[in-house]
Motif scaffolding. Structure first.
Motif, mmCIF file in Angstrom:
data_model
loop_
_atom_site.group_PDB
_atom_site.id
_atom_site.type_symbol
_atom_site.label_atom_id
_atom_site.label_comp_id
_atom_site.label_asym_id
_atom_site.label_seq_id
_atom_site.Cartn_x
_atom_site.Cartn_y
_atom_site.Cartn_z
ATOM 1 N N GLU A 105 11.724 -34.841 -5.262
ATOM 2 C CA GLU A 105 10.945 -36.175 -5.138
ATOM 3 C C GLU A 105 10.227 -36.359 -3.727
ATOM 4 O OE1 GLU A 105 9.038 -39.101 -6.740
ATOM 5 O OE2 GLU A 105 10.736 -38.495 -7.745
ATOM 6 N N ASN A 106 11.062 -35.980 -2.688
ATOM 7 C CA ASN A 106 10.182 -35.857 -1.329
ATOM 8 C C ASN A 106 9.319 -34.977 -1.014
ATOM 9 O OD1 ASN A 106 11.921 -38.155 -0.529
ATOM 10 N ND2 ASN A 106 13.481 -36.999 0.417
ATOM 11 N N LEU A 164 11.639 -32.886 -11.935
ATOM 12 C CA LEU A 164 11.808 -34.457 -12.109
ATOM 13 C C LEU A 164 11.402 -34.663 -13.427
ATOM 14 C CD1 LEU A 164 10.311 -35.269 -8.682
ATOM 15 C CD2 LEU A 164 12.714 -35.415 -9.218
ATOM 16 N N ASP A 188 7.967 -31.063 -9.396
ATOM 17 C CA ASP A 188 7.379 -32.160 -10.477
ATOM 18 C C ASP A 188 8.057 -31.656 -11.841
ATOM 19 O OD1 ASP A 188 5.714 -34.304 -11.253
ATOM 20 O OD2 ASP A 188 4.492 -32.903 -12.368
ATOM 21 N N LYS A 221 7.475 -33.429 -3.482
ATOM 22 C CA LYS A 221 6.291 -33.714 -4.368
ATOM 23 C C LYS A 221 5.465 -35.041 -3.673
ATOM 24 C CE LYS A 221 5.476 -36.536 -8.717
ATOM 25 N NZ LYS A 221 5.849 -37.036 -9.913
ATOM 26 N N ASN A 222 6.246 -35.676 -3.047
ATOM 27 C CA ASN A 222 5.492 -36.850 -2.490
ATOM 28 C C ASN A 222 4.863 -36.604 -1.209
ATOM 29 O OD1 ASN A 222 5.968 -38.789 -4.587
ATOM 30 N ND2 ASN A 222 7.928 -39.578 -3.422
ATOM 31 N N GLU A 274 16.582 -35.811 -5.092
ATOM 32 C CA GLU A 274 15.867 -36.248 -3.755
ATOM 33 C C GLU A 274 15.023 -35.620 -3.226
ATOM 34 O OE1 GLU A 274 14.784 -39.757 -1.805
ATOM 35 O OE2 GLU A 274 16.200 -39.608 -3.474
ATOM 36 N N GLN A 296 14.143 -36.582 -16.256
ATOM 37 C CA GLN A 296 13.684 -37.911 -16.767
ATOM 38 C C GLN A 296 13.678 -37.716 -18.299
ATOM 39 O OE1 GLN A 296 13.324 -40.705 -15.123
ATOM 40 N NE2 GLN A 296 13.330 -41.437 -17.167
#
Length: 308
Positions: A112-113, A76, A73, A115-116, A109, A80
């Motif tokens: 992100e994966n 990312l 997190d 984290k999700n 990527e 950002q």
């Protein structure tokens, strides 16, 4: 449950296995269940803790090619932030270039994966299991609809994974924190008999696993132990005031060099890590917590002085 954490995928496998066998599950946390342990706890019908019990954030941790572990997190959000600066100013700060050169789109990527993945597991398990019997609102008495269960699960998963709020992955989350998230948790310390029984059993487990036993399987009628044959690390004295210990992590085999100050504080030697005051060392490689109580006793017995 007692764990410093581990793999979210393994937590998912454990939950699937338990749910195949049992209709209802209660998980007791007498000490600590961090990271993937917290994810697994969210699959219980009932969560039992005491005021000293702690869970932890579920923000996914990833490892860089250099072996550094950090929050997906945080990566990312940092990327950002750089992107927003470029969009706002029209130029890239030169200080960011070396860092960005070491990050590929595939790594972003993957972050992100990761984290999700944790968030989706917690959302699903809370809605399916923890909120399964949540039929009425405690304040209004109105019926609870499925959309409300999903929304509450999303809110809790978001709060547990919010690295910007917790700041570190090792942060402790208590009963008070969970209740502020509007998650129902049973404080078993309010039941004196249950509290004393669980504390006794927890103490026995700690005594067992902090010996040279590293695996125990227990049923109602039997116990199976497996013992570690690896000898205890042997301290090397430096001038009688410092003991240097090479300690191999039982999980990833990374060798940690520890400095134990005998009698009084000493300057930290290059390449060594100071002996932790709480006897719990976090492996620099895999973040596993290594219990050093026995090692402290061994050094103090040999030196006939306290490790400070």
């Amino acid at each position: 449950m007692e764990t410093p954490g581990g793999s979210g995928e393994i937590a998912e496998d454990i939950v699937n296995l338990m749910r195949e066998k049992f209709e209802e599950i209660a998980i007791i946390i007498p000490g600590t269940a961090k990271s993937a342990g917290t994810i697994l706890v969210m699959a219980a019908d009932e969560i039992l803790m005491e005021p000293a019990s702690t869970l932890g954030p579920i923000d996914a941790q990833i490892m860089s090619p250099q072996g550094k572990v950090f929050s997906a997190d945080a990566l990312l959000k940092g990327f950002q932030k750089i992107k927003s600066e470029v969009e706002g100013t029209g130029k890239l700060n030169q200080a960011y270039i070396p860092m960005l050169q070491g990050i590929s789109p595939g790594e972003l990527e993957s972050a992100e994966n990761a984290k999700n993945f944790a968030i989706e597991l917690v959302k699903k398990w809370l809605a399916d299991y923890k909120f399964k019997s949540w039929d009425k609102h405690s304040t209004s008495g109105k019926d609870v609809i499925e959309e409300e269960k999903i929304k509450r699960a999303e809110e809790i998963a978001s709060q547990l994974s919010n690295h910007s709020h917790w700041l570190t992955h090792g942060r402790s989350i208590t009963i008070k924190d969970l209740r502020e998230m509007r998650l129902k948790v049973t404080d078993y310390s309010e039941n004196k008999e249950l509290h004393e029984s669980l504390n006794r059993y927890y103490t026995l487990l700690q005594m067992t696993f902090h010996s040279n036993i590293y695996k125990l399987i227990e049923t109602e009628k039997s116990q199976i132990y497996r013992f570690a044959n690896q000898p205890a690390p042997i301290p090397r004295n430096r001038g009688g005031r410092i003991a240097e210990v090479d300690l191999k992590c039982h999980k990833c085999s990374f060798v940690v060099k520890i400095q134990a100050n005998i009698g009084k504080k000493q300057p930290l030697q290059k390449g060594l890590i100071e002996f932790p005051q709480n006897n719990q060392l976090k492996c620099p490689s895999c973040q596993t917590i290594i219990e050093l109580s026995d090692l402290r006793r061994q050094i103090e017995a040999q030196a006939r002085q306290k490790v400070v």
